[in-house]
Design a protein around this motif. Structure first.
Motif, short mmCIF file in Angstrom:
data_model
loop_
_atom_site.label_atom_id
_atom_site.label_comp_id
_atom_site.label_asym_id
_atom_site.label_seq_id
_atom_site.Cartn_x
_atom_site.Cartn_y
_atom_site.Cartn_z
N UNK A 123 -16.84 -6.20 0.07
CA UNK A 123 -17.63 -6.63 1.21
C UNK A 123 -18.14 -5.42 1.99
N UNK A 124 -19.40 -5.42 2.31
CA UNK A 124 -20.00 -4.30 3.04
C UNK A 124 -19.57 -4.27 4.51
N UNK A 125 -19.04 -5.40 5.00
CA UNK A 125 -18.62 -5.49 6.39
C UNK A 125 -17.19 -4.96 6.56
N UNK A 126 -16.92 -4.39 7.75
CA UNK A 126 -15.56 -3.96 8.04
C UNK A 126 -14.66 -5.17 8.17
N UNK A 127 -13.50 -5.14 7.54
CA UNK A 127 -12.63 -6.30 7.58
C UNK A 127 -11.21 -5.88 7.22
N UNK A 128 -10.23 -6.58 7.79
CA UNK A 128 -8.83 -6.32 7.47
C UNK A 128 -8.54 -6.77 6.05
N UNK A 129 -7.66 -6.03 5.39
CA UNK A 129 -7.30 -6.30 4.00
C UNK A 129 -5.86 -6.80 3.94
N UNK A 170 -14.58 2.20 -2.16
CA UNK A 170 -14.83 1.85 -0.78
C UNK A 170 -14.25 2.85 0.20
N UNK A 171 -14.36 2.53 1.47
CA UNK A 171 -13.82 3.34 2.57
C UNK A 171 -12.72 2.51 3.21
N UNK A 172 -11.50 2.99 3.14
CA UNK A 172 -10.34 2.18 3.53
C UNK A 172 -9.48 2.95 4.52
N UNK A 173 -9.07 2.26 5.58
CA UNK A 173 -8.26 2.86 6.64
C UNK A 173 -6.88 2.21 6.68
N UNK A 174 -5.85 3.05 6.72
CA UNK A 174 -4.45 2.62 6.82
C UNK A 174 -3.94 3.06 8.19
N UNK A 175 -3.65 2.09 9.06
CA UNK A 175 -3.31 2.40 10.45
C UNK A 175 -1.88 1.96 10.74
N UNK A 176 -1.07 2.90 11.26
CA UNK A 176 0.33 2.62 11.55
C UNK A 176 0.68 3.08 12.96
N UNK A 177 1.77 2.53 13.46
CA UNK A 177 2.24 2.85 14.81
C UNK A 177 3.67 3.37 14.74
N UNK A 240 -7.69 7.71 6.49
CA UNK A 240 -8.97 7.14 6.05
C UNK A 240 -9.35 7.71 4.69
N UNK A 241 -9.39 6.84 3.71
CA UNK A 241 -9.80 7.21 2.36
C UNK A 241 -11.28 6.88 2.18
N UNK A 242 -12.02 7.85 1.67
CA UNK A 242 -13.41 7.59 1.29
C UNK A 242 -13.50 7.77 -0.22
N UNK A 243 -13.43 6.65 -0.93
CA UNK A 243 -13.44 6.69 -2.39
C UNK A 243 -14.85 6.64 -2.96
N UNK A 244 -15.85 6.53 -2.09
CA UNK A 244 -17.24 6.50 -2.53
C UNK A 244 -17.92 7.86 -2.42
N UNK A 245 -17.32 8.78 -1.65
CA UNK A 245 -17.93 10.09 -1.48
C UNK A 245 -17.65 10.97 -2.70
N UNK A 288 -4.57 -2.56 7.32
CA UNK A 288 -5.35 -1.85 6.31
C UNK A 288 -6.74 -2.45 6.39
N UNK A 289 -7.73 -1.62 6.53
CA UNK A 289 -9.07 -2.12 6.84
C UNK A 289 -10.12 -1.47 5.95
N UNK A 290 -11.04 -2.28 5.44
CA UNK A 290 -12.20 -1.79 4.70
C UNK A 290 -13.33 -1.53 5.70
N UNK A 291 -13.93 -0.35 5.63
CA UNK A 291 -14.98 0.04 6.56
C UNK A 291 -16.35 0.02 5.87
N UNK A 292 -17.37 -0.28 6.63
CA UNK A 292 -18.73 -0.27 6.08
C UNK A 292 -19.26 1.15 5.98
#
Length: 315
Positions: A123-129, A170-177, A240-245, A288-292
């Motif tokens: 999905x091209x839209x940012x969304x939680x995975x 894709x571009x994927x973000x892993x966010x922890x606290x 933040x992983x950028x697997x498309x770059x 974990x979030x996919x970014x546009x």
């Protein structure tokens, strides 16, 4: 003869269990003794960090900054690990891979179904995975307590937790606290599997990138100091992983601020992981979030470290 062998085996197993209990008891006594020492007493070269207990209502209040022993213990453990496995290159065999228990979170599928059927990065839209924690059953019941998205270590065993799905595009973000003195986060090649009592380097540091809470990143070679620390309760650390770059990149953020040291040439398929190492240390997975599009800028002052090469810190 067979009965005698079975009897001997049972006796040996009993002795091993008793030894494990005694080691656990001694560790507990050492942990408590560190806070009972008088100031004038000479401290040993290795200090045991004592961590406050957690009551039924939640976490107690903790100091904004951990005691010096915390950093000292981390450095000592890192030195020990580097000496123990200086250049370990080992792919896990079938016998080494544990049976993993998938912890439900939100509306996730199990680990196998998620990687086989779910394509969360299309999905091209940012969304939680939806995600799943890979936790060996022995670790789950003896070491790590899981409540919804919160992971708490119940003893002093090193515990490294991998998270599905495998990230391939894709571009994927892993966010922890950080809830209490969070140890480390990172990425691991998809072939890596952890067993009980294993720290992130246990399967070979050449297959992982680790970001430690004292502000250091590590792959092969030296620990690289330059990024922010995230040990305080409430610190948010994001990968933040950028697997498309081209090349693929891994960028670190602490409390939404991009960090200067980042990593390039990331493998084609990786998982996120998080690590705990002292009793009652804890963290929470925010999402974990996919970014546009990427949020990483890699601006002035940034330093790229290449995956697969030996890193050397500045002299």
């Amino acid at each position: 003869m067979k009965k005698e062998k079975e009897k001997d085996l049972k006796i040996a197993q009993t002795k091993i269990e008793e030894q494990e209990k005694e080691i656990s008891r001694l560790q507990s006594l050492l942990a408590h003794s560190s806070i009972q020492q008088k100031p004038q007493q000479q401290q040993s070269s290795i200090q045991v960090v004592s961590v406050p207990t957690v009551d039924e209502q939640g976490y107690q209040s903790y100091p904004a900054e951990p005691p010096p022993q915390y950093r000292q213990a981390i450095y000592q453990q890192q030195a020990y690990q580097q000496k123990k496995i200086p250049n370990q290159i080992q792919n896990p065999t079938v016998s080494q891979v544990p049976i993993n228990h998938t912890i439900p979170s939100h509306t996730m599928l199990n680990s196998e179904a998620m990687n086989a059927q779910l394509d969360p990065f299309s999905d091209a839209q940012s969304d939680s995975i939806p995600y799943a924690a890979q936790i060996p059953k022995s670790l789950l019941f003896k070491d790590v307590k899981v409540k919804e998205d919160t992971f708490t270590l119940s003893n002093n065993n090193d515990s490294t937790i991998l998270f599905d799905p495998v990230v391939k595009k894709g571009i994927v973000k892993f966010q922890t606290l950080s809830l209490h003195w969070f140890r480390a986060v990172g990425i691991a090649d998809e072939t890596v599997k952890y067993e009980r009592k294993e720290f992130p380097d246990a399967r070979g540091k050449e297959k992982i990138v680790t970001y430690y809470s004292i502000g250091e990143i590590r792959h092969i070679g030296d620990y690289i100091k330059g990024n922010a620390e995230f040990y305080e309760t409430g610190d948010c650390v994001t990968l933040e992983l950028n697997m498309d770059s081209n090349p693929r990149t891994l960028t670190f953020f602490v409390n939404d601020e991009e960090q200067p040291d980042y990593v390039t040439n990331i493998p084609a398929a990786v998982r996120f992981f998080a690590a705990l190492w002292l009793k009652y240390t804890a963290f929470k997975v925010i999402k974990i979030e996919a970014l546009s599009k990427p949020t990483a800028k890699h601006g002035a002052g940034s330093r790229a470290w290449k995956y697969g090469t030996e890193w050397k810190k500045d002299k």
